[in-house]
Design a protein around this motif. Sequence first.
Motif, mmCIF file in Angstrom:
data_model
loop_
_atom_site.group_PDB
_atom_site.id
_atom_site.type_symbol
_atom_site.label_atom_id
_atom_site.label_comp_id
_atom_site.label_asym_id
_atom_site.label_seq_id
_atom_site.Cartn_x
_atom_site.Cartn_y
_atom_site.Cartn_z
ATOM 1 N N HIS A 77 -123.118 -13.342 -3.980
ATOM 2 C CA HIS A 77 -123.966 -12.208 -4.353
ATOM 3 C C HIS A 77 -123.178 -10.993 -4.768
ATOM 4 C CE1 HIS A 77 -127.683 -14.085 -3.261
ATOM 5 N NE2 HIS A 77 -127.164 -14.465 -2.115
ATOM 6 N N THR A 78 -121.893 -11.169 -5.007
ATOM 7 C CA THR A 78 -121.122 -9.982 -5.365
ATOM 8 C C THR A 78 -121.009 -9.862 -6.869
ATOM 9 O OG1 THR A 78 -119.070 -11.201 -5.239
ATOM 10 C CG2 THR A 78 -119.777 -10.055 -3.255
ATOM 11 N N ASN A 79 -120.757 -8.676 -7.283
ATOM 12 C CA ASN A 79 -120.630 -8.439 -8.714
ATOM 13 C C ASN A 79 -119.186 -8.297 -9.114
ATOM 14 O OD1 ASN A 79 -123.229 -8.627 -9.359
ATOM 15 N ND2 ASN A 79 -123.679 -6.479 -9.006
ATOM 16 N N GLY A 113 -123.568 -8.400 2.501
ATOM 17 C CA GLY A 113 -122.446 -7.643 1.965
ATOM 18 C C GLY A 113 -122.728 -6.932 0.668
ATOM 19 N N SER A 114 -123.982 -6.696 0.341
ATOM 20 C CA SER A 114 -124.263 -5.962 -0.886
ATOM 21 C C SER A 114 -125.541 -5.154 -0.711
ATOM 22 C CB SER A 114 -124.410 -6.916 -2.071
ATOM 23 O OG SER A 114 -125.458 -7.826 -1.838
ATOM 24 N N ALA A 147 -126.146 -3.417 -17.198
ATOM 25 C CA ALA A 147 -124.902 -4.009 -17.712
ATOM 26 C C ALA A 147 -124.485 -5.191 -16.849
ATOM 27 C CB ALA A 147 -123.792 -2.956 -17.735
ATOM 28 N N GLU A 148 -124.544 -4.994 -15.548
ATOM 29 C CA GLU A 148 -124.134 -6.043 -14.616
ATOM 30 C C GLU A 148 -125.084 -7.237 -14.711
ATOM 31 O OE1 GLU A 148 -121.240 -7.151 -12.034
ATOM 32 O OE2 GLU A 148 -121.255 -5.584 -13.500
ATOM 33 N N HIS A 160 -127.288 -7.400 -7.381
ATOM 34 C CA HIS A 160 -126.711 -6.896 -6.135
ATOM 35 C C HIS A 160 -125.488 -6.064 -6.474
ATOM 36 C CE1 HIS A 160 -128.690 -9.338 -2.855
ATOM 37 N NE2 HIS A 160 -129.190 -9.865 -3.954
ATOM 38 N N PHE A 161 -125.406 -4.910 -5.857
ATOM 39 C CA PHE A 161 -124.255 -4.053 -6.098
ATOM 40 C C PHE A 161 -123.291 -4.158 -4.938
ATOM 41 C CE2 PHE A 161 -127.366 -1.879 -8.795
ATOM 42 C CZ PHE A 161 -126.636 -1.861 -9.950
#
Length: 283
Positions: A77-79, A113-114, A147-148, A160-161
């Motif tokens: 889930h990380t970017n 974690g996000s 954008a992400e 998710h940020f």
Amino acid sequence: MRTLYFDCFSGISGDMVIGALIDAGADPFQMQEELKKLNIEEEYTLSWGSVVKNGITSTKFDVMLTRKPEQPYDHDHTNSHLHDHNHDHDHNHGHDHEHNHDHNHNHVHHHHGSRTYKQIVEAIKEAAFNDSVSNMSLAIFKKIGEAEGHIHGLPLEKVHFHEVGAVDSIIDIIGAAILINQLGIESIQSSAIPTGSGSIHIDHGIYPVPAPATLEILKGVPIAANDIRSELATPTGAAIAAVLAETFGPLPAMTVESIGYGAGTKTFKNHPNVLRIIIGEIQ
């Protein structure tokens, strides 16, 4: 018209924007008080002070995180590349490991974690900042989120940020909006944005500079040529300029009232690693 001009001769990042605004006369203590409306002040401490970069006295702004992680990040889930505090990213030799360790393991954890885009939007709305601050902050987060999402093939509400959701970037974006509003700025212009070149290490591997998120954010914005092999524009810095600047080009004709220099972390051999902002009246 009271105008702010971003002179990005060494790129732009969130911490450089805040440093430059403080250096130009904005009140960081008032910003600190306003940021308490987010109810996350136990998660960070702020610092700012003078540093000299290649002969230019400038203000360095830092967010120090105070909480330790409750669990490891869920990397599904990380970017990709939404760490900010540019100019922390000198990814060579020992500094690389030290920096990545801090950034990957010392952030507050929400939902594996996000923080989601939706959670950040809700937090900004619940904080009840004035309309100008809320609108600037929401627009900048939306720009980064879109954008992400585009890069990862996700709709905005699923983004998710992992890093922009981290406290330092929330502080950088909302803090910048608070200080710009405090200074009574009526219009914003910017130089073209140098992105730097080379490559950087991020969660998904080694990526080119500008990173995919940064380049996506800068669509429609003039990019300046630059031969420095380093990341000069971070996603947060790029989004602040892309969203807030109405035009991009040379310094407009104005009566200059104040000037601020915001320091990046890295030091370059041949030029000062600072963002300059110029505030004045355009007739």
